[in-house]
Scaffold this motif. Structure first.
Motif, mmCIF file in Angstrom:
data_model
loop_
_atom_site.group_PDB
_atom_site.id
_atom_site.type_symbol
_atom_site.label_atom_id
_atom_site.label_comp_id
_atom_site.label_asym_id
_atom_site.label_seq_id
_atom_site.Cartn_x
_atom_site.Cartn_y
_atom_site.Cartn_z
ATOM 1 N N ARG A 132 148.362 94.478 30.979
ATOM 2 C CA ARG A 132 148.118 92.808 30.432
ATOM 3 C C ARG A 132 148.816 92.785 29.090
ATOM 4 O O ARG A 132 149.415 91.746 28.728
ATOM 5 N N THR A 173 146.842 83.433 25.755
ATOM 6 C CA THR A 173 147.507 84.216 26.444
ATOM 7 C C THR A 173 147.179 84.768 27.719
ATOM 8 O O THR A 173 148.186 85.238 28.406
ATOM 9 N N ALA A 174 146.022 84.672 27.970
ATOM 10 C CA ALA A 174 145.581 84.966 29.401
ATOM 11 C C ALA A 174 144.576 83.992 29.977
ATOM 12 O O ALA A 174 143.399 83.899 29.873
ATOM 13 N N ARG A 190 159.725 87.414 23.726
ATOM 14 C CA ARG A 190 159.127 87.423 25.045
ATOM 15 C C ARG A 190 159.786 87.049 26.130
ATOM 16 O O ARG A 190 159.895 87.505 27.179
ATOM 17 N N LEU A 238 152.541 93.084 29.368
ATOM 18 C CA LEU A 238 153.209 91.591 29.733
ATOM 19 C C LEU A 238 152.961 90.597 29.017
ATOM 20 O O LEU A 238 153.241 89.524 29.269
ATOM 21 N N GLY A 239 152.191 90.741 27.669
ATOM 22 C CA GLY A 239 151.852 89.732 27.027
ATOM 23 C C GLY A 239 150.801 88.576 27.505
ATOM 24 O O GLY A 239 150.799 87.815 27.146
ATOM 25 N N LEU A 240 150.117 89.268 28.264
ATOM 26 C CA LEU A 240 148.867 88.233 28.757
ATOM 27 C C LEU A 240 147.695 88.649 28.074
ATOM 28 O O LEU A 240 146.455 87.948 28.333
ATOM 29 N N LEU A 241 147.676 89.454 27.025
ATOM 30 C CA LEU A 241 146.520 89.531 26.123
ATOM 31 C C LEU A 241 146.961 89.664 24.656
ATOM 32 O O LEU A 241 148.284 89.911 24.521
ATOM 33 N N PRO A 242 146.152 89.034 23.770
ATOM 34 C CA PRO A 242 146.629 89.053 22.497
ATOM 35 C C PRO A 242 146.798 90.403 21.874
ATOM 36 O O PRO A 242 146.051 91.319 21.937
#
Lengths: 301, 262
Positions: free
Chosen positions: A48, B255-256, A72, A51-55
């Motif tokens: 995550r 972001t999520a 990104r 893939l930039g899904l978490l800071p």
């Protein structure tokens, strides 16, 4: 070229313990990188983050040589991904799901048929996804990841929940994509046996720490290191005294002698030595520690 | 535009489309039923246009049902497509900026609301003429509806809905659980009725009342206008700007989505 690079990557959820501790990933172009670890070790969190899904406040993730947070969109245009269970619009058909991604990624319409054929879903493409089996959903997720002909595939547990045939199919597909299209593949799994047949590189994650990273053959070298020879002779005590002059003995009991395996020449030399001293050899047994045990040893220590 | 088309593909085979059709059909059919069953009481006086009564009844019903139910449900259902399928993580790993994703969703929903009016107008006119044909005594076929007033009401009703729309757009992004925004809308509806019954002046600041205030302006609050807009419609636009900014900032900073949204 290094496609995925993290430097001292840490992560902790709010008010929680650290999930990742100082992860230094290096995924080379052209590799099939197996990212292994038991459930809860931090694999999905790492993916995550990649893939930039978490800071990630530290900005210490680089993909394709570029900083993720600054580039990104450019980076994501080169990546196809599948995270945990595939994300699909279940009320739509497989074809419609692909059409949505095709339009967003702005790729030609004929790619839909190509990827459907690749994952063997052409005949079921007009069926609603809600009626797909888990394996079909996983294959459609893979088709979505492949539609833009990515340079890098990031797959989180891609064979999770698949039957043995499904696992073999996905393995073969990934191997072909890597060999024929040169796609770099980063895939996670909690079972070494699921991916050991295809990976070229491995990273093993345990309790948020990367405890092993290297080529697959480096892991097999570890396997050889932990292999043992068990010898049973007519006079174990005398045999142990003779062998100990050249090799380190681990255990010398009445029933057998145990020592570390180095190579096959070592086995021949030991046998020759014993025969020359008129000692009868009843049994020479080589016990390899299988890779799964090594994986368990690494992750449990 | 290409990405907006994907939002329409996503909405295929969902209740959102049925809601637009049902919403546009319901009130004209209901009012037609009332006109046909109570026609003796609705025969127009000499010189009266029966369409005025037909319009008033329809718009009051619309004002009562439209914002709290249609706009709120549509917004919830639309975002539920992503929440239910857990597809935020797919969308956020595509090479598209978050602001593009945000505006695609915003514009698609506004198009849906406009579609509602586009459908409503011909259905309402057809229903009126059909009632006139079935009951000639109502004289609906002898007169014409006030088209300018019809279009003007559609426009003002749209403006009056923007406040509630933006609030629920924000709530639907913020909360994965549909019950929360729907619960807030129900509460808003109850408070609106209480304010209306109590003839409270605060109704001007309460967005859930704006649609009804447009079709039936309350006589106890100021009828002051700024340009062509009554005060409550100005407030509706302010609510729209404030809550759209809030939701935009929230959406672009997260972001999520699927893991942080409730």
């Amino acid at each position: 070229m290094i496609l995925i690079e993290t430097q001292n990557l840490d992560f902790a959820f709010e008010k929680g313990d650290a999930v990742l501790k100082s992860i230094n990933l290096n995924v080379e172009q052209g590799a099939i990188y197996g990212f292994l670890g038991p459930n809860g070790s931090g694999k999905t969190t790492t993916i995550r983050l990649i893939l930039g899904l978490l800071p990630n406040a530290k900005n210490n993730i680089r993909l394709f040589g570029q900083n993720l947070s600054d580039n990104r969109i450019n980076i994501l245009s080169k990546i196809g991904s599948l995270i945990e269970q595939p994300s699909l619009y279940e009320h739509l058909s497989g074809y419609e799901n692909l059409e949505i991604i095709r339009r967003i990624r702005n790729v030609s319409k004929n790619r839909i048929d190509k990827v459907l054929q690749l994952v063997d879903l052409k005949s079921a493409s007009q069926k609603k996804v809600v009626n797909y089996s888990l394996g079909m959903k996983q294959r459609l997720g893979l088709a979505i990841a492949l539609i833009s002909e990515p340079e890098l595939l990031v797959l989180d547990e891609p064979v999770n929940g698949l039957d043995p045939n499904g696992i073999i199919e996905i393995r073969e597909l990934l191997l072909n994509l890597n060999r024929e299209n040169g796609i770099t593949i980063f895939l996670s799994s909690h079972l070494l046996s699921e991916i050991e047949k295809i990976v070229t590189h491995l990273g093993i994650l345990s309790k948020g720490q990367l405890v092993f990273q290297g080529r697959y053959d480096e892991l097999t070298a570890l396997q050889n290191k932990s292999a043992m020879i068990y010898i049973e002779t007519s006079d174990n005590r005398k045999s142990a005294d003779l062998i100990e002059k050249k090799y380190k003995i681990i255990d010398a009991g009445n029933s057998h002698i145990q020592l570390s395996y180095q190579n096959r020449e070592q086995v021949a030399a030991i046998c020759k030595l014993l025969v020359e001293m008129n000692i009868d050899i009843y049994k020479v047994q080589l016990e390899n520690n299988d890779l799964e045990n090594i994986f368990l040893d690494i992750t449990s220590n | 535009m290409l990405s907006i088309s994907t939002e329409f593909i996503k909405s295929k085979k969902t209740f959102a489309w049925w809601l637009v059709i049902f919403g546009a059909v319901f009130m004209p059919l209901f009012v037609s039923f009332v006109f046909l069953s109570k026609w003796e009481h609705l025969v127009p006086q000499q010189g009266q246009n029966p369409w005025d009564e037909f319009a008033e009844m329809s718009w009051k019903g619309m004002g009562f049902l439209y914002t709290p139910f249609f706009v709120v449900l549509l917004t919830c259902l639309f975002f539920n497509i992503e929440h239910k399928n857990n597809t935020w993580k797919l969308i956020f790993t595509l090479p598209v900026s978050k602001s593009t994703i945000y505006f695609n969703k915003l514009f698609t929903l506004l198009i849906f609301i406009l579609l509602f009016y586009i459908l409503y107008i011909p259905i309402w006119i057809s229903c009126g003429y059909a009632v006139g044909l079935i009951k000639p005594a109502l004289q609906l076929t002898d007169h014409s509806p006030d088209y300018i007033s019809l279009l003007s009401l559609c426009f003002h009703s749209f403006i009056a809905s923007l406040g509630v729309f933006a609030i629920h757009f924000w709530l639907s992004i913020r909360f994965k659980n549909m019950i929360i925004p729907i619960g807030i809308a129900v509460l808003g509806g109850i408070i609106w009725v209480a304010l209306h019954q109590g003839r409270a002046g605060e109704i001007t600041y309460f967005p859930y009342a704006y649609n009804y205030s447009t079709v039936s302006p309350p006589d106890w609050v100021t009828s002051k206008k700024i340009g062509i807009f009554p005060l409550h419609e100005i407030f509706s636009m302010i609510y729209f700007i404030v809550f759209s900014t809030l939701s935009y900032r929230y959406f672009c900073s997260t972001t999520a989505p699927s893991s942080t949204f409730i």
